[in-house]
Scaffold this motif. Structure first.
Motif, PDB file in Angstrom:
ATOM      1  N   ALA A 188       0.850  -1.203   0.000  1.00 18.07           N
ATOM      2  CA  ALA A 188       0.000   0.000   0.000  1.00 18.07           C
ATOM      3  C   ALA A 188       0.879   1.244   0.000  1.00 18.07           C
ATOM      4  CB  ALA A 188      -0.930  -0.003   1.214  1.00 18.07           C
ATOM      5  N   LYS A 189       2.024   1.167   0.673  1.00 17.57           N
ATOM      6  CA  LYS A 189       2.970   2.285   0.662  1.00 17.57           C
ATOM      7  C   LYS A 189       3.491   2.561  -0.742  1.00 17.57           C
ATOM      8  CE  LYS A 189       4.985   2.446   5.296  1.00 17.57           C
ATOM      9  NZ  LYS A 189       6.244   2.372   6.059  1.00 17.57           N
ATOM     10  N   GLU A 190       3.491   1.535  -1.578  1.00 17.61           N
ATOM     11  CA  GLU A 190       3.940   1.691  -2.961  1.00 17.61           C
ATOM     12  C   GLU A 190       2.802   2.109  -3.877  1.00 17.61           C
ATOM     13  OE1 GLU A 190       7.287   1.233  -3.713  1.00 17.61           O
ATOM     14  OE2 GLU A 190       7.382   1.120  -1.512  1.00 17.61           O
ATOM     15  N   GLY A 191       1.610   2.289  -3.295  1.00 15.16           N
ATOM     16  CA  GLY A 191       0.472   2.759  -4.090  1.00 15.16           C
ATOM     17  C   GLY A 191      -0.501   1.689  -4.528  1.00 15.16           C
ATOM     18  N   HIS A 192      -0.293   0.435  -4.095  1.00 18.74           N
ATOM     19  CA  HIS A 192      -1.163  -0.662  -4.518  1.00 18.74           C
ATOM     20  C   HIS A 192      -2.376  -0.779  -3.591  1.00 18.74           C
ATOM     21  CE1 HIS A 192       1.696  -2.014  -7.490  1.00 18.74           C
ATOM     22  NE2 HIS A 192       2.645  -2.091  -6.586  1.00 18.74           N
ATOM     23  N   SER A 193      -3.540  -0.926  -4.178  1.00 17.81           N
ATOM     24  CA  SER A 193      -4.761  -1.118  -3.388  1.00 17.81           C
ATOM     25  C   SER A 193      -4.883  -2.582  -2.986  1.00 17.81           C
ATOM     26  CB  SER A 193      -5.988  -0.701  -4.198  1.00 17.81           C
ATOM     27  OG  SER A 193      -6.098  -1.481  -5.386  1.00 17.81           O
TER      28      SER A 193
END
Length: 316
Positions: free
Chosen positions: A191-196
């Protein structure tokens, strides 16, 4: 530019019942304000007096931050922010400008909220806070679980490096060995990398899904979310009481959409063969081997099995 009279009226409101002149002198002699004046020697006494309320705000909030009572009890005008002053020359005259600057606690809180907004949980008990996951502690907690932890760390790093793949992980192990914890770590880090991400506790979700037959719009929205999220975790799969409709039209539809598109992850007490037997039998239809095999064809080729060994950590 604000007139001196307007500034003094505003300053009287800030000063409250105190004498504005006395309070103003005290503000101008404040070490923080003195340093500010030394940084900008071009500032005139008049400009400083006009901006007394800004200087006062900067001084008060600086001290509040130095004795920070925590984000929840932040006494500053804007929670988690303090007043910062800058000085610029405008049309030949030096002016003060104030802005709200976030503190480290607010920045951490905002980052945590961004992570939370990326992750949706259906009945799963997961904590996605930063202080929950420490890689060294995860490795040291139980030597028997080290191999599984390393597999998860490698998966996360590979996804950060080359992007999202189509193959997930099947975390298999006994009760309380940390399978759900590792799944939560995966969602948190990516999630920190932008993945939902979506995590679904299967025993409760299946019961709820049966009721959604009468709410087609809610069912459609739920299935769409699970189909299209970057990372989907089915937690404790194999522990649910499946109906033919949930197996074929809910779980089957989700997996059919995701295979070859996005990775799906599982935690289970069953191995893959045992899970296939579980899918092959429902209380309504009895044994349907081809239905179980059909579902497993959408799971087995799209996961790497990770054995999560170790002692039961629940209640530790």
């Amino acid at each position: 530019m604000e007139s001196l009279g307007e500034a003094l009226r505003s300053w009287r409101q800030v000063a409250g019942g105190q004498d504005p002149q006395t309070l103003g002198d005290r503000v101008l002699s404040d070490p923080l304000v003195v340093k500010f004046k030394e940084r900008y020697p071009e500032l005139t006494e008049r400009t400083l007096r006009i901006n007394m309320n800004k200087l006062y705000q900067m001084s008060v909030e600086y001290r509040n931050c130095r004795e920070c009572p925590g984000l929840a009890k932040c006494p500053n005008d804007m929670q988690g922010h303090s007043t910062r002053l800058t000085c610029e020359e405008v049309n030949g005259e030096w002016q003060l400008f104030d802005m709200k600057t976030p503190c480290s606690k607010w920045t951490a809180y905002e980052q945590q909220e961004r992570i939370r907004r990326k992750i949706t949980s259906y009945y799963a008990d997961v904590d996605v806070s930063d202080d929950r996951y420490n890689e060294l502690e995860m490795l040291d907690l139980d030597a028997d679980r080290e191999l599984a932890v390393n597999k998860m760390l490698q998966y996360v790093e590979a996804t950060k490096t080359v992007g999202l793949g189509t193959k997930g992980l099947y975390l298999m192990g006994s009760f309380g060995t940390g399978k759900t914890f590792l799944a939560g770590y995966l969602l948190h880090k990516l999630a920190k990398e932008g993945h939902s991400g979506v995590i679904v506790y299967m025993p409760e979700f299946v019961e709820d899904a049966k009721g959604m037959m009468m709410e087609p719009q809610k069912l459609k929205e739920t299935l769409t979310l699970m189909k299209e999220c970057d990372l989907l975790v089915f937690d404790d799969i194999g522990a649910e009481n499946l109906s033919p409709w949930v197996r074929d039209h809910v779980l089957g539809a989700i997996l059919n959409y995701r295979m070859n598109r996005k990775p799906t992850f599982y935690t289970s007490n069953h191995d893959l063969d045992s899970l296939e037997k579980h899918f092959s039998f429902t209380h309504k239809e009895g044994e349907e081997l081809h239905k179980g095999q059909r579902l497993m064809d959408r799971i087995r080729p799209f996961v790497d099995v990770v054995h999560v060994r170790g002692r039961n950590q629940r209640g530790q």
